[in-house]
Scaffold this motif. Structure first.
Motif, PDB file in Angstrom:
ATOM      1  N   PHE A 118    -107.149 -65.204  19.681  1.00  0.00           N
ATOM      2  CA  PHE A 118    -107.923 -66.405  19.962  1.00  0.00           C
ATOM      3  C   PHE A 118    -107.812 -67.417  18.819  1.00  0.00           C
ATOM      4  O   PHE A 118    -107.843 -68.627  19.046  1.00  0.00           O
ATOM      5  N   LEU A 119    -107.688 -66.933  17.590  1.00  0.00           N
ATOM      6  CA  LEU A 119    -107.478 -67.839  16.463  1.00  0.00           C
ATOM      7  C   LEU A 119    -106.093 -68.469  16.546  1.00  0.00           C
ATOM      8  O   LEU A 119    -105.928 -69.665  16.298  1.00  0.00           O
ATOM      9  N   ARG A 130     -95.275 -66.302  24.962  1.00  0.00           N
ATOM     10  CA  ARG A 130     -95.855 -65.108  25.567  1.00  0.00           C
ATOM     11  C   ARG A 130     -96.827 -64.484  24.579  1.00  0.00           C
ATOM     12  O   ARG A 130     -96.530 -64.372  23.382  1.00  0.00           O
ATOM     13  N   ALA A 131     -97.980 -64.046  25.072  1.00  0.00           N
ATOM     14  CA  ALA A 131     -99.018 -63.514  24.188  1.00  0.00           C
ATOM     15  C   ALA A 131     -99.805 -62.441  24.913  1.00  0.00           C
ATOM     16  O   ALA A 131     -99.793 -62.347  26.142  1.00  0.00           O
ATOM     17  N   THR A 132    -100.515 -61.639  24.117  1.00  0.00           N
ATOM     18  CA  THR A 132    -101.408 -60.648  24.701  1.00  0.00           C
ATOM     19  C   THR A 132    -102.610 -60.473  23.793  1.00  0.00           C
ATOM     20  O   THR A 132    -102.651 -60.975  22.666  1.00  0.00           O
ATOM     21  N   LEU A 141    -108.548 -65.365  27.368  1.00  0.00           N
ATOM     22  CA  LEU A 141    -107.534 -65.994  26.520  1.00  0.00           C
ATOM     23  C   LEU A 141    -106.689 -66.965  27.336  1.00  0.00           C
ATOM     24  O   LEU A 141    -106.391 -68.078  26.893  1.00  0.00           O
ATOM     25  N   SER A 142    -106.331 -66.550  28.551  1.00  0.00           N
ATOM     26  CA  SER A 142    -105.534 -67.411  29.419  1.00  0.00           C
ATOM     27  C   SER A 142    -106.312 -68.648  29.848  1.00  0.00           C
ATOM     28  O   SER A 142    -105.764 -69.754  29.919  1.00  0.00           O
ATOM     29  N   VAL A 150     -99.955 -65.478  28.991  1.00  0.00           N
ATOM     30  CA  VAL A 150    -100.684 -64.260  28.629  1.00  0.00           C
ATOM     31  C   VAL A 150    -100.246 -63.103  29.508  1.00  0.00           C
ATOM     32  O   VAL A 150    -100.297 -63.182  30.745  1.00  0.00           O
ATOM     33  N   ASP A 151     -99.825 -62.030  28.882  1.00  0.00           N
ATOM     34  CA  ASP A 151     -99.412 -60.810  29.582  1.00  0.00           C
ATOM     35  C   ASP A 151    -100.413 -59.708  29.245  1.00  0.00           C
ATOM     36  O   ASP A 151    -100.415 -59.190  28.124  1.00  0.00           O
ATOM     37  N   PRO A 152    -101.280 -59.327  30.179  1.00  0.00           N
ATOM     38  CA  PRO A 152    -102.326 -58.341  29.870  1.00  0.00           C
ATOM     39  C   PRO A 152    -101.845 -56.898  29.883  1.00  0.00           C
ATOM     40  O   PRO A 152    -102.625 -55.998  29.575  1.00  0.00           O
TER      41      PRO A 152
END
Length: 330
Positions: A118-119, A130-132, A141-142, A150-152
């Motif tokens: 989140f930061l 791409r982030a998780t 987050l998305s 965002v890939d959970p």
């Protein structure tokens, strides 16, 4: 211990800056320090110079931590590690956001652990990347950072200069990945052995995500879902479920999306896979028997659907999660 004839000065060592600010979670900060702050015997060509950076004393779980360097040192680091924050509803301070953004612009590799993403999102580092994060916070987050991909389901992501990890254990996975990138497989494997961890875990977060069914009586499909769950070992179609609910298949589809967020057959498949997980964990049933008990029909079908949903084959999942005293196959 590093051999004396191979010791490098601190200025020659790649610098890892651990961010210690805000209300952090102690596990992720401790993991990062354990991995980057303790060289294995095999690291004869040097290790990392680890800096604890922050604006001042901070609470890290039950502990009080006093950083030995200010936030300005993030911009001089090779790698910046952003541990998890305890409360995602508290926005990061502009001071932290600016420090992390400045470090990345200066060429630092920035990695977040769990909700530290989140930061990174607030600093704009996830835009187009791409982030998780922990699966429980991936949707948020998305929502907050719609330009992030965002890939959970994954344990971590690597975009080169921006990396993100999922939940607590995934922080170890990402840190080991960084060691692998910097020092190779031999050194990363040595660190993993010290931690009693595999150097690489198969699959992703989907193995650990609970898929609860809404409680009986609190929605329009409660009775139908309970009826279906008692019949997972039988062939079921949308028409079968619609007849049971005394409605049309089209209307049933709208109700399913409203209550579960999924079409009827996708929800049914998810429940079959979750039931298969339970049987693989708690019983000694063969994969063929599990396939029959969950309505998959054949072991081939179970393996295909299980791998697609969970991320690993049934046998791999069983080795990781099987109970100590499974019920024998009847």
């Amino acid at each position: 211990m590093v051999r004396n004839d191979a010791v490098r000065t601190l200025s020659d060592m790649p610098t890892v800056a651990l961010l210690a600010a805000g209300d952090l979670l102690h596990f992720e900060l401790g993991v990062a320090y354990e991995i980057f702050g303790n060289p294995p015997r095999e690291a004869v060509d040097g290790w990392y110079d680890v800096l604890l950076c922050g604006p001042g004393p901070v609470r890290v779980g039950p502990f009080r931590v006093e950083p030995d360097h200010g936030l300005e040192h993030l911009a001089t680091a090779d790698t910046v590690i952003v541990p998890a924050c305890a409360d995602i509803d508290v926005p990061p301070s502009p001071e932290l956001v600016d420090a992390v953004r400045t470090a990345h612009e200066a060429g630092a590799r920035v990695a977040s652990l769990c909700t530290g993403a989140f930061l990174l999102g607030a600093a704009g580092l996830l835009d187009g990347r791409r982030a998780t994060t922990h699966w429980a916070h991936a949707e948020e987050l998305s929502t907050r950072h719609p330009r992030a991909v965002v890939d959970p389901d994954v344990l971590y992501t690597d975009n080169g200069s921006v990396l993100t990890a999922a939940g607590k254990a995934a922080a170890v996975d990402l840190c080991l990945h960084l060691v692998h990138l910097d020092h190779g497989a031999l050194i990363a494997n040595s660190v993993a052995r010290r931690l009693v961890m595999p150097p690489h875990r198969p699959g992703g977060q989907a193995q650990f995500v609970a898929s609860p069914v809404p409680a009986r009586g609190d929605h329009v499909l409660a009775d139908l879902l309970a009826w279906v769950l008692e019949r997972l070992d039988r062939p079921l179609t949308v028409a079968d479920m619609a007849r049971k609910a005394n409605t049309s298949p089209r209307h049933l589809g709208r109700q399913f999306r409203s209550v579960t967020g999924q079409p009827p057959l996708q929800w049914l498949l998810t429940q079959r896979v979750r039931r298969a997980q339970e049987l693989l964990e708690a019983t000694g049933m063969s994969v063929e028997s599990v396939a029959l008990a969950t309505g998959m029909g054949t072991a081939t079908t179970l393996r295909r659907q299980f791998k697609r949903t969970v991320g690993v084959p049934p046998d791999t999942y069983r080795r990781a999660f099987r109970s100590a005293n499974p019920t024998p196959d009847p």
